[in-house]
Design an enzyme around this catalytic site. Structure first.
Site, PDB file in Angstrom:
ATOM      1  N   HIS A  81     -14.178  -3.010   9.534  1.00 40.44           N
ATOM      2  CA  HIS A  81     -13.434  -2.700   8.314  1.00 40.44           C
ATOM      3  C   HIS A  81     -13.575  -3.772   7.247  1.00 40.44           C
ATOM      4  CE1 HIS A  81     -11.787   0.463  10.752  1.00 40.44           C
ATOM      5  NE2 HIS A  81     -11.286  -0.428  11.580  1.00 40.44           N
ATOM      6  N   ARG A 126      -6.669  -8.718  -7.858  1.00 40.55           N
ATOM      7  CA  ARG A 126      -7.333 -10.023  -7.865  1.00 40.55           C
ATOM      8  C   ARG A 126      -8.815  -9.815  -8.147  1.00 40.55           C
ATOM      9  NH1 ARG A 126     -10.085  -9.504  -3.123  1.00 40.55           N
ATOM     10  NH2 ARG A 126      -9.058  -8.423  -1.402  1.00 40.55           N
ATOM     11  N   GLU A 174      -2.973   6.445   8.115  1.00 37.00           N
ATOM     12  CA  GLU A 174      -3.659   7.468   7.347  1.00 37.00           C
ATOM     13  C   GLU A 174      -4.654   8.213   8.235  1.00 37.00           C
ATOM     14  OE1 GLU A 174      -3.943   5.392   2.940  1.00 37.00           O
ATOM     15  OE2 GLU A 174      -5.640   5.261   4.303  1.00 37.00           O
ATOM     16  N   LYS A 200       0.831  -1.210   0.000  1.00 37.30           N
ATOM     17  CA  LYS A 200       0.000   0.000   0.000  1.00 37.30           C
ATOM     18  C   LYS A 200       0.862   1.255   0.000  1.00 37.30           C
ATOM     19  CE  LYS A 200      -4.199  -1.869   2.131  1.00 37.30           C
ATOM     20  NZ  LYS A 200      -3.835  -3.282   2.047  1.00 37.30           N
TER      21      LYS A 200
END
Length: 653
Positions: free
Chosen positions: A238, A295, A203, A119
């Site tokens: 999440h 994917r 973040e 990421k």
């Protein structure tokens, strides 16, 4: 140059393995399933043409063993491997090993997985491409002080995320500086356990964002297009719970801008195959790049429903070397589709995974606009070693409301018993007025928690009466066969000189009740319920009686959206067997002990983390409900424990 594929190995399990096999079989391919030792009789192995035992139980000993998977492909004669999602689906080393073995990987090149698999690296790439990013730290330094400084600069709340992660694994929201160190350590352990990589990023945690993702597809000839978007904002822990396509409320201009940004990202890394570029969309219409999943996504069926395309078939054809069959201008958007994920989990206990045997499992009927993708069948066991998703229900309609109502009907037809599930919770989400109005953002579930998460309470008199009626209806008429004319052979409730009456001792959800039923009730002549669903109109009007299914000695009654297990018991035997354990702290689910944070004799305050338990590849901290002193420990790190096992004993300070 086209490459030959006539045998396909699916390096996965459960619902996605079954779904890939369905398309492969339709295309005339031979399918190969792999399985762990405890998955030997799992549904995906039963549906495959060939099955190969990988051994082991934990993913690290089976589905994550690259060498075993490649050996299985060679032994079975498979030319290609489909990774599914999760496990090794975004592992560049796996993709390289497949190609080096002379096999075909049904996914992007390893270089593309490398580019987006981290990421942090993906954020840098998108920043260079001019795609807006959420403020955060994506650097190499992984010490707690670096994250503390970054979080202070960004401003709390912040979101910790595994750089190699997905599916909510290794992800923690931190509201204040005091919680950062513990959350970071836990997220790193989860990331290492799930992905073999403990690196993290942090973040800014945006308030009320929508999660909107773009389905992209690229071939080996330089063609790349986007197949519209999906809204995946309804999430818990999440992880996505409800997904739909297209995203409600997006203007054609915003859809095009997000789609073109996604295609630009895919082309920048030489992407091939199916992929998803995920964005956070705020209320002002600004979108921020979040990550790219290299994917096929869990939620791909809603895209298939509104386009009419089979994305797994596209994956196979692209892997063979065929070009994409359409151009961007030809991508359709027909109607609306909504998908929900059916999990074995306990919504009333922070959505903790549930394990056990599916004593009851019935799926909604198939038909126009109705689809069920599942990986289990009645009688299967839900293991603590893998993700607890049972399947997905997908409804399509000419418009969103038609799809929503069709999905509600499908949920009402679905039955799960023997393990806790989120079935009733899904029914409440899809039926909620705010969902019907498309008021979507990632805070939907917390905001409506009081309506969506209803604590178990007392069961009404009406419930016990209905349970008794259905229980009596499903009992055999005679208790002995040697003399059918004897008054003692029937369950008529005969009492000489008094009205016939039957008394039942029933229990459900830890509650018990003595229910008396008079003989000659309207149900006396009905057929037994064994193995079937009963739902009849009451004789006095149009009120529909609850559905009931009898499985052995257990009656499952659908009550207010829940399938409740009702059983009869002997009160004398129950009293003799009952016992209390004072001060005992028990395991909330099957799992393994990751860390024991206290020792005997230690004083703890309410809320203190005592033990960290890992189940379904996620960590769960067990905390003290009150202040006390640790009297005894009954577990150790690395030990497997069963649900209900006593782990620790507390005594008053």
């Amino acid at each position: 140059m086209n490459r030959h594929i006539d045998t396909l190995l699916i390096a996965n399990r459960g619902e996605i393995a079954c779904r890939v096999m369905r398309t492969a079989k339709a295309m005339g391919l031979t399918t190969v399933a792999v399985h762990s030792a405890i998955d030997a009789s799992a549904r995906h192995t039963r549906e495959a043409d060939i099955r190969i035992d990988l051994g082991g139980a934990k993913p690290a000993d089976s589905y994550l063993r690259i060498d075993k998977l490649i050996d299985a492909a060679k032994a079975s004669g498979a030319q290609a491997i489909h990774p599914g999602y999760g496990f090794l689906s975004e592992n560049a080393g796996f993709a390289r090993a497949i190609e080096q073995a002379g096999l075909i990987f049904l996914g992007p090149p390893a270089s593309a997985i490398d580019a987006m698999g981290s990421k942090s690296a993906a954020k840098v790439l998108m920043e260079e491409a001019g795609v807006p990013l959420v403020p955060g730290y994506h650097g190499e330094a992984q010490d707690v002080e670096t994250f503390r400084a970054a979080a202070e600069k960004i401003g709390y709340p912040v979101l910790l995320k595994a750089t190699a992660g997905g599916g909510g694994k290794g992800m923690k929201v931190v509201e204040r500086e005091a919680d950062l160190a513990e959350a970071l350590a836990s997220a790193q352990r989860e990331a290492q356990s799930s992905f073999g990589d403990s690196r993290m990023l942090v973040e800014k945690y945006l308030l009320k964002p929508r999660h909107v993702e773009i389905q992209v597809f690229a071939d080996q000839h330089g063609n790349c297009l986007y197949l519209n978007e999906r809204d995946c904002s309804i999430q818990r822990r999440h992880q996505k719970v409800v997904e739909e396509a297209p995203a409600p409320g997006l203007s054609p201009e915003l859809r095009r801008a997000m789609g073109e940004a996604a295609v630009k990202a895919a082309k920048a890394i030489g992407y091939v195959g199916a992929g998803t570029v995920e964005f956070l969309l705020d209320a002002r219409g600004e979108f921020f790049f979040m990550e790219m999943n290299t994917r096929l996504q869990v939620e791909h069926p809603v895209t298939e429903a509104i386009t009419g395309f089979d994305l797994v078939a596209w994956q196979i054809r692209v892997a063979r070397g065929e070009p994409l069959p359409i151009s961007q201008e030809q991508v359709p958007v027909n109607g609306h589709a909504i998908e929900v994920r059916l999990y074995a989990e306990d919504p009333d206990n922070d959505f903790l995974p549930a394990t056990g045997t599916l004593d009851l499992y019935r799926e909604a009927a198939a038909g126009p606009g109705r689809r069920v993708d599942s990986g289990v069948a009645e009688g299967d066991t839900v293991s603590p070693f893998y993700d607890p998703m049972l399947g997905k229900l997908i409804a399509w309609g000419e418009n969103r409301e038609e799809a929503r109502l069709r999905l509600l009907a499908m949920l009402d037809e679905t039955a799960v018993g023997g393990v806790r599930s989120n079935l009733a919770f899904l029914r409440r989400v899809v039926g909620h007025r705010a969902f019907a109005a498309a008021e979507l953002d990632t805070g939907f579930i917390p905001r409506h928690e009081s309506e969506l998460l209803r604590p178990a309470g007392e069961l009404s008199d009406e419930f016990w009466q209905q349970a008794a009626e259905h229980f009596l209806q499903s009992e055999p008429a005679n208790v002995r066969t040697d003399d059918v004319h004897s008054p003692w052979s029937s369950r008529s409730g005969l009492r000489f000189g008094m009205p016939a009456q039957t008394r039942l001792h029933l229990q459900c959800n830890g509650l018990s009740r003595v229910v008396r039923r008079s003989c000659g009730s309207p149900l006396a002549g009905d057929q037994p319920l064994e193995g079937s669903i009963a739902s009849k109109l009451a004789p006095t009007g149009g009120v529909r009686r609850p559905k009931a299914i009898r499985q052995g000695r257990t009656l499952y009654l659908q009550w207010q959206g829940e399938w409740l297990a009702v059983s009869a018991f002997d009160p004398i035997s129950a009293a003799e067997a009952s016992h209390l354990q004072h001060g005992g702290l028990t395991a909330p689910m099957n799992g393994s002990i990751v860390r024991v944070l206290v020792e005997a004799g230690q004083h703890v305050e309410a809320g203190t983390a005592l033990i960290v338990l890992e189940a379904m590849k996620m960590e769960h901290s067990i905390r003290s409900a009150r202040a006390g002193v640790v009297k005894s420990l009954f577990c150790s790190e690395g030990e497997m424990v069963s649900e209900g096992a006593v782990l620790l004993e507390l005594e008053e300070p």
